[in-house]
Write a protein that holds these residues in place. Structure first.
Motif, PDB file in Angstrom:
ATOM      1  N   ASP A  54       6.713 -26.287  11.345  1.00 43.11           N
ATOM      2  CA  ASP A  54       7.320 -26.412  10.016  1.00 43.11           C
ATOM      3  C   ASP A  54       8.228 -27.615   9.816  1.00 43.11           C
ATOM      4  N   ASN A  89       0.829 -23.497   6.820  1.00 43.29           N
ATOM      5  CA  ASN A  89       0.739 -23.049   5.431  1.00 43.29           C
ATOM      6  C   ASN A  89      -0.371 -23.815   4.712  1.00 43.29           C
ATOM      7  N   SER A 113       6.387 -17.821  11.077  1.00 39.95           N
ATOM      8  CA  SER A 113       5.695 -17.075  10.028  1.00 39.95           C
ATOM      9  C   SER A 113       4.822 -17.971   9.161  1.00 39.95           C
ATOM     10  N   TYR A 114       5.288 -19.225   8.945  1.00 40.53           N
ATOM     11  CA  TYR A 114       4.591 -20.110   8.017  1.00 40.53           C
ATOM     12  C   TYR A 114       3.755 -21.181   8.709  1.00 40.53           C
ATOM     13  N   THR A 115       3.367 -20.929   9.954  1.00 38.77           N
ATOM     14  CA  THR A 115       2.523 -21.881  10.664  1.00 38.77           C
ATOM     15  C   THR A 115       1.292 -22.241   9.833  1.00 38.77           C
ATOM     16  N   TYR A 155      -4.799 -20.305  -2.469  1.00 37.35           N
ATOM     17  CA  TYR A 155      -4.046 -19.832  -1.307  1.00 37.35           C
ATOM     18  C   TYR A 155      -2.574 -19.586  -1.641  1.00 37.35           C
ATOM     19  N   ASP A 156      -1.935 -18.773  -0.793  1.00 32.84           N
ATOM     20  CA  ASP A 156      -0.492 -18.826  -0.621  1.00 32.84           C
ATOM     21  C   ASP A 156      -0.238 -18.972   0.879  1.00 32.84           C
ATOM     22  N   GLN A 157      -0.015 -17.890   1.596  1.00 36.34           N
ATOM     23  CA  GLN A 157       0.158 -17.986   3.040  1.00 36.34           C
ATOM     24  C   GLN A 157      -0.879 -17.127   3.754  1.00 36.34           C
ATOM     25  N   CYS A 173      -2.893 -24.097  -4.736  1.00 32.57           N
ATOM     26  CA  CYS A 173      -2.178 -22.918  -5.245  1.00 32.57           C
ATOM     27  C   CYS A 173      -3.096 -21.964  -6.003  1.00 32.57           C
ATOM     28  N   LEU A 183       5.979 -29.654   6.686  1.00 34.70           N
ATOM     29  CA  LEU A 183       4.888 -29.368   7.609  1.00 34.70           C
ATOM     30  C   LEU A 183       5.066 -30.252   8.827  1.00 34.70           C
TER      31      LEU A 183
END
Length: 422
Positions: free
Chosen positions: A103, A300, A296-298, A68-70, A65, A269
């Motif tokens: 996800d 993460n 969108s969150y591939t 990174y975020d996304q 954290c 995940l």
């Protein structure tokens, strides 16, 4: 407490009580808003492996954290995803070479189905039939509902679902019927893939079958040029006694789906791991052969960092010993009910134990299900029967005393039911 606007999964709000809020998680426990510690005997829907808030995983999340975020994964990559992919290839069955992130377990299976169909489309050998096992469950998206058991869960959505071929469940002693049905389906030359939960069907009732059956199914698939997709979303990460259930059948599927315990249960995940042949069928200067899937969150980065930490725990901690000890304790706990007429089909594989409560009407919608859950809640136990099927799938850190308390409660519930007091 005011009425909540939250709509909970698999919950009939007209019948269920107001839900307690969980204030904290720790080890094998959930702590509610009143400070009551509830033993998580089903790993919060099978996701928690080492225990809630394992310090190694929590530390990895905190550190990620800070960086990174996304990150858009269609345009860039990042070290947590790269390191995790290398680690997954190292521990997965030999021959799996490429990792596609998503996800959830449902999306991991959707990805696998699209990979299989894309493989045959791109190699100009069009096949589209999918074969599954009866009673199976693979998720709640449209594709995964299509390949799962049909019934009350998906009756309202029937117009959206596609048809698949279903094999009879391989009851011990009757496995040949399953093998014959699969070979009959393959003879058409139209079967693209067999999608299967290896060794145990989870939501379908904790139904266990022999590893040798999976071995033979793989041989038939290879003989006819069909692919095997192993849905290891629930079975992976030690639940059946080995890291992946496929290992016990000595098979490498063409595609393997993993989620739940991938991050130790800490963050959502999923990964779909495939052979080089599947990847190469999508590798081309022709952009029409691209694998067209994403979310969108591939991949993460924070979730990937949690999964990397999970792999580190498997490498540096005696996880195998803990699993073996838990399996031994599960066997001991089940043994108290052997010959007990209140129970039927007592069974176990690895860390998973299950038994059927004898009632006039079984199945997921058995009337005994809600009162059983209410009883276990009063005993501060998170045990969520599948109708009359009671199962325990705890995190690997559970103590012998806590596991024993779970079996005490199961016996007490059966006694109250027999006395008409449940």
């Amino acid at each position: 407490m005011t009425c909540s606007p939250v709509w909970h999964p698999f919950t009939q709000h007209a019948l269920e009580p107001v839900m307690k809020r969980i204030a904290k998680t720790e080890g094998a426990y959930l702590v509610d808003e009143d400070g009551a510690a509830i033993l998580d005997a089903i790993s919060s829907w099978w996701v928690i492996t080492h225990g809630h808030r394992h310090p190694v995983i929590m530390d990895a999340i905190r550190r990620a954290c800070e960086t990174y975020d996304q990150v858009i994964f269609a345009e860039y990559t990042h070290e947590p995803a790269e390191e995790l992919a290398r680690g997954l290839i190292e521990v997965a069955p030999a021959g799996l070479k490429h990792v596609f992130y998503s996800d959830s377990g449902s999306t991991a299976v959707e990805v696998a189905l699209k990979m299989a169909l894309g493989f045959f489309h791109n190699t100009q050998k069009p096949r589209s039939r999918i074969v599954v096992m009866e009673h199976s469950y693979h998720g709640d998206t449209i594709g995964t509902m299509s390949v799962g058991e049909r019934g009350v869960f998906n009756a309202a959505y029937e117009p959206l679902l596609f048809e698949v071929d279903r094999l009879p469940f391989p009851t011990i002693g009757e496995e040949q019927a399953t093998l014959d049905a699969f070979e009959d389906a393959c003879r058409s030359g139209e079967v693209a893939a067999l999608l299967i939960e290896p060794l145990i069907l989870g939501a379908g009732g904790m139904k266990i079958y022999r590893a040798s059956l999976l071995t033979e199914l793989k041989r038939i698939a290879e003989r006819y040029g069909a692919l095997m997709i192993a849905d290891e979303v629930m079975t992976g990460w030690g639940r059946t006694g080995s890291l992946f259930a496929c290992e016990q059948a000595h098979v490498t599927p063409d595609i393997l789906c993993t989620s739940k315990g991938l991050t130790g249960g800490a963050l959502p995940l999923a990964a779909t791991i495939c052979s080089r042949e599947i990847f190469d069928a999508h590798l081309s200067s022709d952009r029409r052969k691209t694998f067209f899937h994403s979310s969108s969150y591939t991949a993460n980065p924070i979730a990937c960092a949690a999964a990397v930490a999970n792999l580190k725990i498997w490498k540096t901690n005696p996880v195998g010993e803990r699993i073996a000890k838990l399996a031994e304790r599960q066997s001991k706990g089940l043994s108290r009910f052997e010959g007990d007429p209140r129970f039927d089909n007592i069974r176990q594989i690895g860390t998973i134990a299950a038994l059927d409560l004898v009632v006039p009407e079984g199945g997921y919608l058995s009337e005994v299900g809600p009162p059983l859950r209410a009883f276990f809640r009063k005993r501060r136990l998170l045990i969520r029967p599948l109708g009359n099927v009671i199962y325990l799938m705890p995190p690997y850190c559970i103590t012998a005393d806590d596991l024993g308390r779970s079996y005490d409660a199961i016996g007490e519930a059966a006694g109250l039911l027999a006395a008409g007091r449940l």
